[in-house]
Design an enzyme around this catalytic site. Structure first.
Site, PDB file in Angstrom:
ATOM      1  N   SER A 132       0.775  -1.188  -0.167  1.00 14.46           N
ATOM      2  CA  SER A 132       0.164  -0.027   0.208  1.00 14.46           C
ATOM      3  C   SER A 132       0.894   1.289  -0.097  1.00 14.46           C
ATOM      4  O   SER A 132       1.862   1.511   0.702  1.00 14.46           O
ATOM      5  CB  SER A 132      -0.908  -0.098   1.326  1.00 14.46           C
ATOM      6  OG  SER A 132      -0.203  -0.056   2.466  1.00 14.46           O
ATOM      7  N   GLU A 161      11.298   4.009   9.930  1.00 14.98           N
ATOM      8  CA  GLU A 161      11.705   2.988   9.575  1.00 14.98           C
ATOM      9  C   GLU A 161      12.642   2.948   8.688  1.00 14.98           C
ATOM     10  O   GLU A 161      13.057   4.169   8.050  1.00 14.98           O
ATOM     11  CB  GLU A 161      10.539   1.931   9.051  1.00 14.98           C
ATOM     12  CG  GLU A 161      10.019   2.658   7.627  1.00 14.98           C
ATOM     13  CD  GLU A 161       8.556   1.569   7.169  1.00 14.98           C
ATOM     14  OE1 GLU A 161       8.039   1.411   8.102  1.00 14.98           O
ATOM     15  OE2 GLU A 161       8.558   1.591   6.096  1.00 14.98           O
ATOM     16  N   ARG A 318      -3.228   3.872   5.244  1.00 19.83           N
ATOM     17  CA  ARG A 318      -3.158   3.489   4.057  1.00 19.83           C
ATOM     18  C   ARG A 318      -4.202   4.120   3.349  1.00 19.83           C
ATOM     19  O   ARG A 318      -5.094   4.590   3.417  1.00 19.83           O
ATOM     20  CB  ARG A 318      -3.502   2.099   3.911  1.00 19.83           C
ATOM     21  CG  ARG A 318      -2.812   1.201   4.525  1.00 19.83           C
ATOM     22  CD  ARG A 318      -3.170  -0.396   4.407  1.00 19.83           C
ATOM     23  NE  ARG A 318      -2.281  -1.170   5.487  1.00 19.83           N
ATOM     24  CZ  ARG A 318      -2.392  -1.512   6.454  1.00 19.83           C
ATOM     25  NH1 ARG A 318      -3.677  -1.052   7.154  1.00 19.83           N
ATOM     26  NH2 ARG A 318      -1.720  -2.475   7.279  1.00 19.83           N
TER      27      ARG A 318
END
Length: 452
Positions: A132, A161, A318
Site C-alpha cells: 500500500s 523505519e 493506507r
C-alpha cells in the site's frame, strides 16, 4: 547452547565472596537466547520457496513451506502482532515476557528511556507485488489513533523505519521535485485536468513570475484533489490513461514512471494508488543500499526483498494499492509534503566484513556482515540489546561473557534461519565455518548512547 535463562528457571551461580577492593557483589551474567519468530502471509508476498521469508521461517520454525501461499514478512521482536518466543525452556515464553522477568538484559539506559521492552522491531520482507501507499503517524497522532480506533491502530507508538535491500528493490518514497511536477502536468493530461487553468499557469511558470508561489501548497492541493475523487471518476481516468499509453508505446518507449503506473494498475485495477505514483519518487535500490522513512512520509514498496527495521509499532495509515482498510482523510491530514529524491544510504564500514547503517532515529541501527570462510568478526559489547539474524552459511557463535574476573564461554553452531537475542554488555565473536556466513544485527542506535 545451554539456555540457563528459561521460562521457569533462572541461571543460578554460587555467590562469590565479598570483594574487599570493590566492596560489592558481582552481578549475574546474562547469556544470549535463541528465538522462534513469526511470519505473515499477506497477499503481496512472494510464493513458496522463491520467498526469502518462507525459507527463513521454515528453517527457524522447523515447518514446511507451502508452495501455494505467499510469504510476506518474517517478524523478530516483541510486538504483539507478531511476537518472537525465547527458546529457553520446556514452555514457550514470548520474548517480551522473557525480558520482563529481568529487564536488565536491555541495559539501564534503554530501560530508563523505553521501559522493559525492545525499542525496535526487525523484519525481513519478500515483496511480490506492490504494498500500500501509506505513511506512519508520529507519536502524537499515534496516541490519538490508538485511542479512537484500537482495533486498527494497535499501539500508540510512532514508526520511523529503514529498508535495506537484500535484492534489487523498488519503492516509491516522498514527493517529486518541482521540476518533475511541472513535467508531469505537461505530460500527463489526465492529471493536468484536475488543475484549473490559472493554477496550472502559475505552477508551470513558477517563481519566475509569481513571487508568492508555493510549490508545497500546489502539490498538496493537486494530490489531495486526486485522492478524494470518486471511484467512478478514478476508474474513468485510469481507463483513459491506459488507452493513451497503450497507443503511445507503439510509437515511443514509455518512461519508467509510465511503465510503473501500468504495472501497478494491473496489480490493483482501477486503484487511485496507480495514479498517485506519478506524485512520488521512484527509487531502485541495489543490494546493500538503504532508505530511511520518518513519520508522515508517503511511501510504497513495489518489489524485491529487504531487511526492514523500525520503532516497535504496527501503525499504518493506507490510501491505495491494498485490499486492507483505507483511511484517506487521516493520511492526507498527516502527510509531509517535502519534495525531492530521498537519500540513498550506503552504510559505513566498521571492518572488512561489516557495514553499519545509521538512520536519523534513536531506536535502531543495522549492521550487515558477510564473513568469508574461516574468518571471524567480533561484535564488541554495547550498552543495549541486539538481535542477530543469520541469512546464509554456517558458523560458530561465541558469547564470551565476562563480569569482573569471571569469564563464561558459550560456543554454538549457527546457520541460516537462526535468530538470537543478545543482552546488553555482551561481546559476540562469530566465525564462518564451511562457506561465507551472512548475518544482520539490529541494536539501539549507537548515537543514542553517545548523546546521553
Amino acid at each position: 547452547m545451554g539456555q540457563e535463562h528459561g521460562a521457569n528457571e533462572k541461571m543460578e551461580q554460587m555467590e562469590p565472596p565479598w570483594d574487599k577492593n570493590m566492596k560489592k557483589k558481582r552481578k549475574r551474567i546474562h547469556r544470549p537466547v535463541r528465538l522462534r519468530c513469526s511470519v505473515k502471509n499477506y497477499d503481496w508476498g512472494i510464493f513458496g520457496r522463491n520467498s526469502k521469508v518462507a525459507r527463513l521461517f521454515a528453517l527457524n520454525s522447523g515447518s514446511d513451506i507451502d508452495s501455494g501461499r505467499p510469504y510476506a514478512e518474517f517478524w523478530i521482536g516483541t510486538h504483539e502482532s507478531g511476537p518472537s518466543y525465547a527458546d529457553s525452556g520446556s514452555e514457550p515464553l514470548s520474548l517480551k515476557a522473557w525480558i520482563s522477568q529481568d529487564p536488565s538484559v536491555l541495559g539501564d539506559k534503554v530501560v530508563d528511556k523505553w521501559g522493559a521492552d525492545l525499542p525496535f522491531l526487525f523484519k525481513v520482507l519478500s515483496v511480490g507485488k506492490a504494498l500500500s501507499i501509506q505513511a506512519h503517524p508520529d507519536k502524537e497522532l499515534a496516541r490519538v489513533l490508538h485511542k479512537s480506533h484500537p482495533s486498527v491502530y494497535r499501539d500508540d507508538n510512532h514508526k520511523p523505519e529503514m529498508a535495506l535491500a537484500l535484492t534489487e528493490f523498488e519503492a516509491l518514497c516522498g514527493f517529486i521535485s518541482v521540476k518533475e511536477l511541472k513535467d508531469m502536468l505537461n505530460s500527463v493530461p489526465e492529471i493536468a485536468e484536475l488543475v484549473v487553468v490559472a493554477d496550472a499557469e502559475r505552477i508551470l511558470l513558477g517563481s519566475e513570475h509569481h513571487e508568492n508561489w508555493n510549490a508545497k501548497t500546489d502539490i498538496e492541493s493537486i494530490f489531495t484533489r486526486l485522492m478524494l475523487l470518486s471511484k467512478d471518476t478514478i476508474a474513468d481516468m485510469i481507463s483513459r490513461l491506459k488507452r493513451r499509453l497503450n497507443l503511445e508505446k507503439k510509437k515511443r518507449l514509455l518512461t519508467v514512471k509510465e511503465q510503473l503506473v501500468l504495472r501497478l494498475e494491473s496489480q490493483y485495477p482501477d486503484d487511485v494508488g496507480a495514479i498517485a505514483a506519478f506524485f512520488l519518487n521512484y527509487v531502485k535500490l541495489n543490494r546493500g543500499e538503504a532508505i530511511s522513512l520518518g513519520p508522515n512520509e508517503p511511501h510504497a514498496y513495489i518489489s524485491g526483498e529487504c531487511i526492514e527495521c523500525m520503532a516497535t509499532s504496527d501503525n499504518v495509515v493506507r490510501a491505495g494499492l491494498t485490499s486492507k482498510p483505507l483511511d484517506v482523510q487521516t493520511l492526507l491530514s498527516m502527510l509531509k509534503y517535502r519534495q525531492g529524491s530521498p537519500e540513498i544510504m550506503q552504510g559505513v564500514s566498521l571492518n572488512p566484513y561489516t557495514t553499519r547503517y545509521l538512520p536519523p532515529f534513536e531506536e535502531f541501527e543495522v549492521d550487515c556482515c558477510n564473513i568469508p570462510r574461516s574468518a571471524s568478526v567480533v561484535f564488541p559489547s554495547v550498552l543495549g540489546p541486539s538481535l542477530f539474524l543469520f541469512t546464509a552459511g554456517k558458523g560458530h557463535f561465541d558469547a564470551g561473557l565476562s563480569e569482573d574476573d569471571i569469564v563464561v564461554e558459550g560456543d554454538d553452531l549457527v546457520e541460516e534461519g537462526e535468530v538470537f537475542f543478545v543482552p546488553a554488555n555482551t561481546k559476540i565473536s562469530i566465525t564462518a565455518k564451511s562457506t561465507e556466513l551472512q548475518l544482520y544485527r539490529v541494536g539501539v542506535n549507537s548515537r543514542f548512547f553517545r548523546d546521553l
